[in-house]
Design a protein around this motif. Structure first.
Motif, mmCIF file in Angstrom:
data_model
loop_
_atom_site.group_PDB
_atom_site.id
_atom_site.type_symbol
_atom_site.label_atom_id
_atom_site.label_comp_id
_atom_site.label_asym_id
_atom_site.label_seq_id
_atom_site.Cartn_x
_atom_site.Cartn_y
_atom_site.Cartn_z
ATOM 1 N N GLN A 18 0.875 -1.209 -0.019
ATOM 2 C CA GLN A 18 0.227 0.086 0.045
ATOM 3 C C GLN A 18 0.690 1.332 0.087
ATOM 4 O OE1 GLN A 18 -2.258 -1.478 3.370
ATOM 5 N NE2 GLN A 18 -4.199 -1.336 2.271
ATOM 6 N N TYR A 19 2.287 1.213 0.350
ATOM 7 C CA TYR A 19 3.036 2.300 0.049
ATOM 8 C C TYR A 19 3.783 2.614 -1.429
ATOM 9 C CZ TYR A 19 3.229 2.593 5.236
ATOM 10 O OH TYR A 19 2.874 2.694 6.576
ATOM 11 N N SER B 89 4.479 2.942 -5.008
ATOM 12 C CA SER B 89 4.162 4.127 -6.359
ATOM 13 C C SER B 89 5.293 3.894 -7.524
ATOM 14 C CB SER B 89 4.379 5.452 -5.661
ATOM 15 O OG SER B 89 3.984 6.372 -6.671
ATOM 16 N N PRO B 90 4.985 3.680 -8.350
ATOM 17 C CA PRO B 90 5.692 3.429 -9.676
ATOM 18 C C PRO B 90 7.051 4.455 -9.669
ATOM 19 C CG PRO B 90 3.530 3.441 -10.443
ATOM 20 C CD PRO B 90 3.218 3.886 -8.900
ATOM 21 N N GLY B 91 8.186 3.636 -9.630
ATOM 22 C CA GLY B 91 9.495 4.487 -9.981
ATOM 23 C C GLY B 91 10.287 4.688 -8.756
ATOM 24 N N ARG B 92 9.603 4.284 -7.629
ATOM 25 C CA ARG B 92 10.548 4.442 -6.293
ATOM 26 C C ARG B 92 11.512 3.270 -6.365
ATOM 27 N NH1 ARG B 92 5.265 5.971 -2.448
ATOM 28 N NH2 ARG B 92 5.128 8.068 -2.914
ATOM 29 N N ILE B 93 12.527 3.481 -5.473
ATOM 30 C CA ILE B 93 13.493 2.377 -5.508
ATOM 31 C C ILE B 93 14.101 2.432 -4.073
ATOM 32 C CG2 ILE B 93 15.421 3.358 -6.675
ATOM 33 C CD1 ILE B 93 15.647 0.371 -7.721
ATOM 34 N N GLY B 94 14.607 1.383 -3.556
ATOM 35 C CA GLY B 94 15.173 1.402 -2.025
ATOM 36 C C GLY B 94 16.626 1.083 -1.978
ATOM 37 N N PHE C 10 4.115 -7.835 -15.130
ATOM 38 C CA PHE C 10 4.870 -7.613 -13.774
ATOM 39 C C PHE C 10 4.751 -8.631 -12.656
ATOM 40 C CE2 PHE C 10 3.495 -3.298 -15.576
ATOM 41 C CZ PHE C 10 4.813 -2.991 -15.786
ATOM 42 N N ILE C 11 5.740 -8.524 -11.856
ATOM 43 C CA ILE C 11 5.813 -9.268 -10.552
ATOM 44 C C ILE C 11 4.846 -8.947 -9.529
ATOM 45 C CG2 ILE C 11 7.400 -10.278 -8.934
ATOM 46 C CD1 ILE C 11 10.060 -9.428 -10.626
ATOM 47 N N GLY C 12 4.841 -7.799 -9.267
ATOM 48 C CA GLY C 12 3.951 -7.104 -8.393
ATOM 49 C C GLY C 12 4.746 -6.807 -7.014
ATOM 50 N N LEU C 13 5.994 -6.496 -7.150
ATOM 51 C CA LEU C 13 6.732 -6.308 -5.930
ATOM 52 C C LEU C 13 6.260 -4.691 -5.507
ATOM 53 C CD1 LEU C 13 9.918 -7.863 -6.539
ATOM 54 C CD2 LEU C 13 8.226 -8.881 -5.273
ATOM 55 N N PRO C 14 6.587 -4.359 -4.620
ATOM 56 C CA PRO C 14 6.429 -3.041 -4.140
ATOM 57 C C PRO C 14 7.310 -2.026 -4.412
ATOM 58 C CG PRO C 14 6.928 -4.093 -2.248
ATOM 59 C CD PRO C 14 6.959 -4.859 -3.287
ATOM 60 N N GLU C 15 7.005 -0.651 -4.838
ATOM 61 C CA GLU C 15 8.243 0.110 -4.977
ATOM 62 C C GLU C 15 8.201 1.381 -4.133
ATOM 63 O OE1 GLU C 15 8.772 0.590 -9.519
ATOM 64 O OE2 GLU C 15 6.795 -0.075 -9.439
ATOM 65 N N VAL C 16 9.147 1.224 -3.109
ATOM 66 C CA VAL C 16 9.187 2.219 -2.138
ATOM 67 C C VAL C 16 10.897 2.832 -2.075
ATOM 68 C CG1 VAL C 16 7.315 1.182 -0.957
ATOM 69 C CG2 VAL C 16 9.675 0.414 -0.408
ATOM 70 N N THR C 17 10.966 3.661 -1.198
ATOM 71 C CA THR C 17 12.367 4.235 -1.073
ATOM 72 C C THR C 17 12.865 3.405 0.118
ATOM 73 O OG1 THR C 17 11.595 5.983 0.701
ATOM 74 C CG2 THR C 17 11.705 6.605 -2.052
ATOM 75 N N GLN D 116 11.091 4.826 3.450
ATOM 76 C CA GLN D 116 9.725 3.970 3.416
ATOM 77 C C GLN D 116 9.659 2.726 4.099
ATOM 78 O OE1 GLN D 116 8.439 5.314 -0.433
ATOM 79 N NE2 GLN D 116 6.350 5.847 0.537
ATOM 80 N N ALA D 117 10.691 2.049 3.489
ATOM 81 C CA ALA D 117 10.952 0.457 3.796
ATOM 82 C C ALA D 117 11.104 0.301 5.140
ATOM 83 C CB ALA D 117 11.745 -0.202 2.887
ATOM 84 N N MET D 118 12.314 1.211 5.477
ATOM 85 C CA MET D 118 12.785 1.195 7.203
ATOM 86 C C MET D 118 11.503 1.433 7.901
ATOM 87 S SD MET D 118 15.814 0.070 7.343
ATOM 88 C CE MET D 118 16.245 0.625 9.019
ATOM 89 N N ARG D 119 10.907 2.638 7.623
ATOM 90 C CA ARG D 119 9.907 2.994 8.538
ATOM 91 C C ARG D 119 8.671 1.960 8.793
ATOM 92 N NH1 ARG D 119 7.397 8.685 7.645
ATOM 93 N NH2 ARG D 119 9.457 9.713 8.551
ATOM 94 N N HIS D 120 8.352 1.189 7.470
ATOM 95 C CA HIS D 120 7.433 -0.013 7.850
ATOM 96 C C HIS D 120 7.950 -1.121 8.566
ATOM 97 C CE1 HIS D 120 4.543 -3.047 6.285
ATOM 98 N NE2 HIS D 120 5.443 -3.693 5.821
ATOM 99 N N PHE D 121 9.152 -1.634 8.368
ATOM 100 C CA PHE D 121 9.626 -2.588 9.026
ATOM 101 C C PHE D 121 9.903 -2.381 10.511
ATOM 102 C CE2 PHE D 121 10.278 -4.098 4.476
ATOM 103 C CZ PHE D 121 9.583 -5.072 4.725
ATOM 104 N N VAL D 122 10.204 -1.152 10.866
ATOM 105 C CA VAL D 122 10.264 -0.828 12.213
ATOM 106 C C VAL D 122 9.119 -0.730 12.816
ATOM 107 C CG1 VAL D 122 11.227 1.143 13.792
ATOM 108 C CG2 VAL D 122 12.805 0.206 11.801
ATOM 109 N N ARG D 123 8.015 -0.156 12.069
ATOM 110 C CA ARG D 123 6.651 -0.191 12.676
ATOM 111 C C ARG D 123 6.296 -1.517 13.016
ATOM 112 N NH1 ARG D 123 3.790 4.343 9.103
ATOM 113 N NH2 ARG D 123 4.510 6.274 10.039
#
Lengths: 127, 448, 482
Positions: free
Chosen positions: C7-8, C10-15, C37-44, C47-54
């Motif tokens: 849900q985070y 958005s096309p073009g983001r990468i971590g 497409f595979i359907g993997l998320p696209e986040v910075t 964003q990834a850190m915040r998600h997994f830390v939460r």
């Protein structure tokens, strides 16, 4: 206290057996369904399967328990309750009628008389 | 008193008092005197943190392999691991949690597994995935057993172009004498012989197990294999390399019934073979036959979304002797590494890694073929890995390359004395590849 | 509640910043190419850190609080070990490296094997099993192979007490052996007469956890193991409860022939939310020749990996075991030394007996028969009569900031609460837990709804497990993206 009707016989493994026209209908007792909790899957035998007293004929699954049920009599599976496939919780809601499991065409009717009476089953489960 | 034990003599005495015994030895009364250990264990005396650190740095210094530029794969791959992964993995809340049996205080682990299952299902083209297995090879063996349960047949066909270590593991898992395993030969093109498979499948089999891309890197025709085995009422089990699936079609979309594989390439250190993580995905019809833990989404009493372990009646702690598998502890932290890796690389980055692996291994292949006397072993499209024939002993070449700072490809004596299987991941630069090819060329010139 | 990572997106983001391709491209043939497409998320990365830390903040962990899970040995996991296992020279090593280039790792594996043999009183070790259950499988296959080799291949029964861990019967099935359940006596120990009547010419092996799953030492262990040996079987010890025995008793001295150790329990390697573990197996000289592939030997030219042995039962994993876990276990044993290891078990025993003594006035301990070992099993059966189940008590403990004990196991105890404090808990934290247990016992009588409504102080309220099974949702549904 569990519902233990007098018009059927019982097994030590918590099946009830009712003598019907030409066959014996089998289900899970009220006591056992209560112990298991909500049943989410019923694996039933196929019609025509040979049954030998004491054999596992299928299984029932609740969320945290899984129990086999066993043939109370020798014979052949004559019918299964297909409604359980989509609604296994019928076993919880109506164990002695709508929640029946399967029916056996017995090869030796005298085996029925050897099953537990309601009174004996009551003692068996300690009620 | 050791640094990990807070209750010293004072507390111990106080506690023994409450217990109602005079001394610790009184607690040992249930243990017969005759089996008590006489004296103490013959172990080295305790090491300080500083001493251990020195000892381990000494061990690390003995591992010259870690300094070699790696062109070896065969089941473990040298990929770049983004640094954010270890930051999350070493967080206490993930690292030091138990299996999420108490769901209300394990939502972090459970949701991350749910996300992992989703990513694995999407990557493989399947409907669902489990929470992971021990490694890729044991996942293949478990998939074969799953097919046996689902089809009630006791024979499986195994591709001869499967990683031989995986074949070993299948034999071990099925070594109880109840099962039959037939190997399907591969042809001169390195692909499994589908005609032979068709004949072997006569009489019914539980499954055909193949690798995609296969052990030699050749790209099997999954669709044809699926059609074939389905005609015989068996299942197709595909052991897939996850990075390759970034560029080649997902096996689930080509008719595979169970897709398994090794998750190490997705953010897990090579660490001399473990801990790794196996993935397993399947279609909706078969998911109740899957072994291992599975996480499902549900609601709490207030209707909030939450996650729990589900379909637990398949598992050993409930079904005991009738469970789908004996697996209990799995490799959860490595699955978490996978999900963070797939998140950080994401759709674009993961595909880019996969493409770079494709291009770099092809570049390496093409450069090698320009080298005197080096030829292809199989002349079919490959992905990830390939086998060449050197005009000299592959073993000797690998030894010589080690001295020059390279971990060369794996010698493949089963394909000939000069056969070597190589790979180049996104981590290899053009300079490294060129350097390796030159060093190899020099060695060959000197040796022939 | 935390959104899913999808849900985070958005096309073009990468971590992660990847290198630019520096070699010529080679076309991917159309017939092989992935079509969708595979359907993997696209986040910075942020964003990834915040998600997994939460997400992490919604987890209970040993570094956060007391985790008295019986049979799981949730002890403290030393931080140094995380650093050691990640040293580049140890972590960045390909499993198919030449022996001469991995002498450091091979030395650790060899030495760890020796240490484990000394601790268990055995002669040989395999470090390959990834977890306890795989160790059990290896152990049973060793025994089976030995039986086969001596012409006793017909022996197809494995005996085990009815209180056994679920993995024991499941493993037996995998090994092609039939489970024969042996009764427990009124104190929860093996009923020796029942065992005697069931051991015989079909006995392949006996599996026993000692101390058993009730936390009770099998005092007749010598008689038990002799019965099996006399019947022609071998004895397998499930080492899940080895934390009770370090430096006190060794499996090899009790008549066992083989055992597995859970390095992630007794030897402090972290559980990681369910794994990785390691189920190292130790055995007698008799069984050495059958050990799985990948054992390390010491030779004059250095350490050698023997990747295949003549009569080996085979291979359990592609490679040589959960090596990263082995590094940590080795470091643990080296830190403690012989006295330190014995102290581990001594204090584990004192802590468990102390808890039992203090809780007994409030919770029934059905199989109580003198001192327990490192854990004990209480029963919530009395409370269940009042309408409060053990599950409720477990959930209420979460509200008090503690993890719950293991519940409903072993199955031979009604409404079981299996409590294992381990040696790394202080008297203060143990007392705090006991106080919470006593408070809950009082709540059961006075305000039972507080217990049956629990938990309320957790990230989510009690979750509906029936719904999870009935309305299966195992993956995030694919959104129809363009």
């Amino acid at each position: 206290m569990s519902n233990i009707p007098e018009n059927v016989r019982y097994t030590e493994t918590h099946e009830w057996v009712r003598k019907d026209e030409g066959k014996y209908t089998i289900g899970l007792t009220d006591y056992a369904q209560h112990e298991m909790g909500e049943i989410v899957m019923a694996e039933l035998p196929e019609v025509g399967t040979e049954a030998t007293k004491g054999d596992s004929m299928g299984g029932l699954e609740a969320v945290k328990t899984a129990e086999d049920f066993y043939a109370p009599l020798d014979g052949e599976v004559a019918a299964v309750n297909e409604e359980l496939e989509s609604n296994p919780a019928l076993i919880n809601e109506d164990p002695f009628a709508g929640g029946w499991l399967y029916a056996i065409k017995a090869s030796d009717d005298s085996q029925f008389d050897g099953l537990l009476t309601a009174e004996e089953y009551k003692t068996h489960i300690g009620e | 008193m050791s640094i990990f034990v807070p209750n010293g003599k004072a507390q111990q005495e106080q506690m023994l008092d409450v217990i109602g015994v005079g001394k610790f030895e009184d607690l040992l009364t249930p243990i017969p005197e005759s089996v008590h250990l006489k004296g103490e264990l013959d172990l080295p005396s305790p090491a300080s943190e500083l001493e251990l650190l020195k000892e381990f740095k000494g061990f690390a210094a003995q591992n010259s392999s870690s300094n070699l530029v790696c062109f070896r794969g065969a089941g473990a791959y040298d990929h770049y691991i983004p640094s954010a992964i270890d930051n999350i993995l070493t967080r206490s809340e993930f690292l030091t949690a138990y299996t999420p049996y108490q769901a209300e205080v394990s939502q972090g682990t459970l949701q991350s597994i749910f996300e992992y299952q989703t990513m694995i299902a999407r990557l493989t083209g399947c409907d669902a995935a489990n929470a992971c297995m021990y490694d890729g090879s044991s996942a293949v063996a478990e998939a074969a057993l799953m097919a046996i349960r689902a089809t009630r047949k006791k024979r499986i066909l195994v591709s001869g172009a499967l990683n031989p270590r995986t074949i070993d593991v299948i034999h071990t898992y099925m070594g109880n004498g109840d099962f039959e395993i037939n190997e399907v030969p591969f042809g001169t093109d390195g692909l499994i012989d589908l005609e032979a498979a068709d004949q072997l499948a006569e009489g019914g089999v539980a499954a055909l197990v193949l690798q995609y891309p296969n052990y030699f890197g050749s790209i099997e025709n999954v669709q044809a294999a699926a059609d074939l085995i389905h005609r015989h009422k068996g299942l197709l089990v595909v052991a897939a390399d996850p990075v390759a699936l970034g560029v080649i079609e997902a096996p689930g979309r080509l008719g595979a019934d169970v897709v398994v594989g090794e998750g190490q390439p997705m953010g897990v250190a090579m660490s001399y073979g473990g801990p790794y993580v196996g993935f397993m995905a399947t279609n909706a019809r078969l998911l109740r036959k899957m072994p291992g833990r599975i996480v499902g989404r549900t609601e709490d009493r207030a209707g909030n979304t939450g996650y729990v372990l589900t379909l637990q009646t398949r598992e050993q702690h409930i079904k005991r002797a009738k469970a789908t598998s004996n697996i209990c502890s799995n490799q959860a932290l490595m699955a978490l590494a996978n999900v963070i890796y797939l998140t950080l690389t994401g759709e674009t980055g993961f595909t880019e890694v996969a493409k770079q692996c494709w291009h770099k291994s092809h570049y390496l292949h093409d450069r090698l073929l320009e080298t005197n006397g080096v030829t292809d072993v199989f002349d079919v499209p490959f992905c990830r890995e390939f086998v060449v024939n050197l005009p000299v002993s592959a073993e000797d070449t690998a030894s010589a390359m080690k001295e020059k700072g390279y971990l060369a490809g794996l010698p493949m004596p089963c394909l000939g004395d000069g056969a070597m299987m190589l790979t180049a991941t996104e981590k290899r630069t053009r300079e490294e590849i060129d350097g390796f090819v030159e060093a190899l060329d020099q060695y060959i010139r000197g040796a022939v | 509640m935390e959104k899913t990572i999808f849900q985070y997106s958005s096309p073009g983001r990468i971590g992660v910043a990847l290198p630019v391709l520096d070699v010529p491209e080679t076309a991917i043939p159309e017939q092989f190419r992935r079509k969708e497409f595979i359907g993997l998320p696209e986040v910075t990365e942020g964003q990834a850190m915040r998600h997994f830390v939460r997400l992490s903040t919604m987890n209970f962990s040993i570094e956060q609080g007391f985790y008295p899970l019986g049979s799981c040995t949730m002890k403290y996991n030393p931080r140094l070990h995380e650093f050691l296992a990640r040293i580049d020279g140890l972590a960045a090593v390909h499993p198919l490296s030449d022996d001469s280039t991995v002498q450091g790792t091979l030395e650790i594996m060899y030495k760890l094997g020796e240490l484990l043999c000394e601790i268990t009183g055995f002669k040989a070790t395999t470090l390959q099993p990834a977890a306890g259950a795989q160790g059990e499988f290896a152990g049973l296959m060793l025994i089976k192979k030995w039986q086969d080799e001596r012409g006793q291949g017909h022996r197809n029964e494995v005996l085990m007490p009815d209180s056994a861990h679920g993995t024991n019967p499941a493993t037996s099935t995998l090994a092609g052996l039939k489970v024969i359940s042996v009764k427990s006596d009124k104190h929860g120990r093996v009923d020796v007469e029942d065992l005697r009547s069931k051991a015989g010419e079909n006995t392949c092996a006996f599996m026993l956890t000692n101390p058993n799953t009730l936390g009770i030492f099998e005092s007749s262990i010598e008689e038990i193991t002799k019965i099996i040996h006399d019947a022609g079987g071998l004895n397998y010890m499930d080492g899940a409860n080895m934390n009770a025995l370090l430096g006190i008793v060794r499996p090899g001295d009790m008549g066992f022939d083989v055992c597995h150790l859970n390095l992630h329990k007794t030897f402090s390697t972290p559980h990681g939310g369910g794994g990785p573990g390691s189920g190292a197996v130790c055995c007698t000289e008799l069984l050495r020749q059958f050990l799985p592939a990948s054992t390390v030997e010491k030779t004059e030219e250095g350490y050698k990996l023997r990747d295949r042995m003549g009569k080996s039962i085979g291979r359990l994993l592609a490679f040589h075991g959960n090596v990263g876990v082995l590094y940590r276990a080795y470091a643990y044993i080296r830190t403690l030394g012989p006295k330190g290891l014995r102290e581990v078990s001594e204090v584990a025993l004192i802590n468990a007996n102390y808890m039992k003594a203090r809780l007994k006035p409030y919770y029934e301990v059905p199989n109580d028969d003198g001192p327990c070992m490192h854990e004990f099993v209480a029963s919530g059966a009395e409370m269940a009569k009042k309408g409060v189940k053990t599950l409720d008590i477990a959930k209420r403990l979460l509200d008090y900031g503690f993890h719950a004990p293991t519940i409903y196991f072993p199955q031979i105890v009604k409404e079981a609460l299996m409590i294992e404090p381990t040696e790394t808990e202080s008297l203060e934290s143990i007392d705090a837990f006991i106080d919470a247990m006593i408070a809950i016992a009082e709540e059961v009588d006075e305000k039972p709804h507080l217990v049956t409504d629990a938990p309320v102080n957790t990230p989510v309220l009690r979750l509906d497990e029936v719904k999870a099974v009935k309305d299966l949702c195992l993956v995030e549904p694919v959104e129809h993206e363009e």
